[in-house]
Design an enzyme around this catalytic site. Structure first.
Site, PDB file in Angstrom:
ATOM      1  N   GLU A 565      -0.020  -6.663  11.400  1.00 54.41           N
ATOM      2  CA  GLU A 565      -0.614  -5.997  10.240  1.00 54.41           C
ATOM      3  C   GLU A 565      -1.449  -6.936   9.378  1.00 54.41           C
ATOM      4  O   GLU A 565      -0.922  -7.868   8.767  1.00 54.41           O
ATOM      5  CB  GLU A 565       0.476  -5.357   9.363  1.00 54.41           C
ATOM      6  N   LYS A 584       1.699   2.107   8.411  1.00 55.98           N
ATOM      7  CA  LYS A 584       2.856   2.933   8.094  1.00 55.98           C
ATOM      8  C   LYS A 584       2.935   4.006   9.161  1.00 55.98           C
ATOM      9  O   LYS A 584       2.010   4.802   9.335  1.00 55.98           O
ATOM     10  CB  LYS A 584       2.730   3.573   6.699  1.00 55.98           C
TER      11      LYS A 584
END
Length: 770
Positions: A565, A584
């Site tokens: 990420e 997410k």
């Protein structure tokens, strides 16, 4: 009259009251866009006119937090200089004074001075509560889902907005019974997902007072997925114009503007231009198709390095940096003491202290000045051209607090890399810095940073180039499997209880989304060599774009990361361009089979899991909440925030992830950009302030490096930081791995525990957890 200029036309001056929400500045951005559009129609063309338009737009909005000024100060010093008020969303309940602050007084005062007020979410509930309606927990709490909104009265706030438009909702409380002084303007229609079922939802979505200029909306017009937000605020501006009744043009006076959150923030981050301190010596080495050159250089060039620093794009999609903190300047900062210490490692476990200071300012601003003081003249080279590499721990969110638990912990550590090798997909760069300027404030830099002459730098580059060419011909053996028995600090039953507590708090309106985490610990042979082998095994099992192996020789500890990420990347030209890519939504991925006759079945199942993730209402809600949070964070420093790609799937060796790309432009420095968005919203939930307080109570431990960020500030103005997930921290023969997930009202506790185990397996495929 001071501040009057009829040629520019009338536009309302707005006070925004922030209820410590993580979406407030998205509302501010909508208001600023409206003011900018208004004044651009009067300002003509040309750069000067654009600057004047921007200045006037900014002069029409002031933001204050709900508890920073007394009601008397707001009444006497701010309200006389604004035309209307917007009260933001936020956590809590309208019945609790500490949740609403001065906003309650402003709403009540409307009876006397007639200031128009628009309340959003909690602000909407505050209006209802103040004028006799009942606000209670909703039978169907909704967070991050869109609803169809039926417009029942389009004569005022909803004028020109079609019934049935879509809007995003984040609320657990709702107006359940109206009073005779209020009127319903809009209701939700259709269905939402709740407790695993699709249910009808008809909550009140818009109200107005019968005689006073008070309007409220329960939904979030500022969300990236809401329709007609600009039109709704334009209607509020027109309603203000009708209520105010004056057409002379005024701005918010400078002394009132200085009371705003924005003005105070600008004063904190004031910067003085500095001359570049270094020049760069660079040599490019072609790779000629060599695979995994970074691992080869690490194995050959850094085999005996007692303090290696490796930012490792192990999935071959980007860039790797190979360097050493041996004999380099390293900055360490501790939140509890607010002490910054600069050291130079002289050997394994030994170091010299170059500089010590207890700060009277945030470390972030000190670090911004330090980064500014270590700039390099314009040069040709890769994205990283030497600079600062390190991490900011999660607890940097509390910079300046009295958190006794963090007294001895290092909460930020950055090493100044003045020589390194950068590996790109098709070439490698050998880089070295040469000192060319000094300044009194940072003279300690001259003791440990940069070569004294170009000749010395070129000699190092030449020697390192030869070693790299040798390394490209060396095979790297496969690492041995790493079997570590990992045990959670919170066992399954305790973690499930914490999930249920979190969901109760969400149902009470205290948060929209809570990112709960756990920590797994196991034993590993002490020392760097076992940590190296562990990292090489991790990267083999889970190659990632933001891998890292950083060994701290002073306390024999290391960071082993395979993060997928990106938190924030910046690039500086005339402005700072910012990119953020929150993750997410996670789905387990099975390894690709070796046998060709199994491939079609695997591919079909793999695609099914991707589509299941992409269509999940729960996962999309989680992603949207963090996207809107990131937009808010960026809107505190940017005039141009845009969502470029919303909710797409990126696949890694062990997991599929739902990712969104957000970009912005800003005049802020690279450290300032990072500070305004820290800690990562994907690791906190929303709203950040209240939610991090809840997390501290539920987890009752330091997260440390995990959930913070790791990356670099380059000497030419670029930076790139990853969220510290899929990461092991090794110290004193103990390995710890953090893992967790976002909790919403839709979360199913057993599924959340399964996600924790999935992420642990993605980090440590050879680990065993009870």
């Amino acid at each position: 009259m001071p501040g009057t200029n009829e040629a520019w036309g009338w536009h309302p001056r707005t006070l925004v009251v922030d209820n410590y929400d993580s979406y407030t500045y998205n509302l501010v951005a909508l208001l600023t866009d409206a003011a900018r559009a208004h004044y651009s129609s009067f300002g003509g063309s040309g750069e000067a006119s654009i600057e004047e338009t921007e200045r006037r737009a900014q002069e029409h909005i002031i933001v204050i937090r709900n508890d920073e000024y007394s009601w008397e100060t707001v009444r006497d010093s701010i309200l006389p200089h604004v035309d209307n008020v917007v009260i933001s969303p936020g956590p809590g309940t309208p019945a609790r004074r500490e949740d609403v602050g001065v906003g309650r007084d402003i709403i009540a005062h409307t009876q006397r001075d007639g200031h128009p007020v628009l309340g959003v979410c909690l602000g909407h509930q505050m209006i209802a509560h103040e004028y006799g309606a009942k606000v209670d927990q909703s039978v169907v709490p909704v967070h991050g889902q869109t609803s169809s909104i039926d417009v029942l009265d389009d004569s005022c706030l909803f004028h020109g907005i079609p019934s049935g438009f879509c809007a995003v909702r984040y609320h657990s409380l709702t107006v359940t019974h109206m009073s005779s002084s209020l009127r319903v303007l809009a209701r939700a229609a259709g269905t939402v997902e709740h407790a695993g079922r699709v249910v009808a939802s008809t909550d009140i979505m818009g109200i107005r007072h019968n005689t006073l200029p008070l309007w409220g909306v329960q939904f979030h017009p500022e969300s990236v997925c809401s329709e007609h937000g600009p039109r709704l605020l334009a209607n509020f501006a027109q309603l203000t114009r009708m209520a105010v009744g004056r057409l002379h043009v005024l701005r918010i006076p400078p002394h009132v503007q200085s009371m705003s959150v924005q003005a105070r923030d600008q004063r904190v981050w004031e910067r003085t231009p500095t001359e570049p301190r270094f020049s760069l010596v660079a040599r490019r080495v072609e790779l000629h198709g060599v695979v995994d050159a970074g691992a080869r250089v690490f194995a050959h060039v850094h085999s005996s390095d007692w303090a290696p620093v490796w930012l490792d794009g192990s999935d071959n999609s980007g860039m790797s940096v190979l360097a050493s903190s041996a004999h380099a300047a390293t900055v360490r900062y501790t939140v509890h003491s607010q002490q910054v210490r600069v050291v130079r490692a002289t050997g394994p476990g030994t170091e010299d202290t170059l500089y010590v200071q207890t700060l009277s300012e945030p470390f972030w601003t000190w670090m911004q000045r330090t980064v500014d003081a270590t700039r390099c003249v314009d040069s040709v080279g890769p994205a990283f051209r030497c600079g600062w590499i390190g991490h900011f721990a999660y607890e940097m969110k509390d910079d300046g607090s009295d958190d006794r638990e963090s007294e001895s912990a290092v909460d930020a550590q950055l090493t100044f890399v003045d020589r390194c090798v950068v590996v790109e997909p098709d070439c490698a760069w050998v880089l070295a810095l040469v000192r060319r300027a000094v300044d009194v404030e940072h003279e300690w830099l001259d003791q440990a940073c940069g070569f004294a002459s170009t000749a010395e730098a070129e000699a190092w580059v030449h020697g390192q180039t030869q070693r790299i060419r040798e390394a490209l011909g060396v095979d790297v053996p496969d690492p041995e499997p790493l079997h570590v028995q990992m045990r959670p600090l919170m066992d399954r039953a305790t973690y499930l209880d914490a999930i249920r507590t979190a969901q109760q708090l969400i149902a009470q309106g205290e948060s929209y989304e809570i990112c709960l985490t756990n920590e797994f610990q196991g034993l590993i042979a002490p020392g760097q060599m076992s940590a190296r082998q562990a990292y090489l095994r991790m990267r083999q099992n889970n190659p990632a774009p933001f891998g890292a192996f950083i060994w701290d020789s002073s306390n024999q500890s290391g960071i082993l990361s395979c993060s997928p990420e990106r938190f924030q990347r910046t690039r500086v030209d005339s402005e700072t361009e910012i990119e953020m890519k929150p993750i997410k939504g996670t789905s387990r991925r099975e390894p690709r089979p070796f046998l060709s006759n199994e491939y079609d079945e695997w591919r079909e199942e793999d695609e099914r899991r991707k589509q299941e993730l992409l269509s999940s209402v729960k996962e999309r809600a989680e992603n949207l909440m963090i996207v809107d949070l990131i937009r808010h964070d960026l809107n505190t420093i940017s005039h141009s925030v845009r969502v470029e790609r919303l909710m797409h799937i990126e696949s890694f060796a062990r997991v599929h992830q739902m990712v969104t790309t957000v970009r912005a432009r800003s005049c802020a420095g690279v450290v300032e950009c990072l500070a305004h968005c820290f800690p990562p919203g994907s690791m906190t939930g929303a709203p950040k302030t209240r939610t991090t307080q809840i997390i501290s109570q539920l987890e009752n431990r330091r997260r440390g490096v995990y959930s913070g960020v790791l990356g670099y500030f380059s000497t030419h103005g670029r930076s790139d930081w990853a969220v510290v997930i899929r990461t092991a921290v090794v110290a004193d023969g103990r390995m710890s791995v953090g893992t967790g997930g976002a909790l919403t009202i839709l979360s199913e506790p057993k599924a959340e525990w399964a996600e924790v185990e999935t992420k642990l397996h993605a980090t440590m495929a050879d680990s065993v957890s009870p």
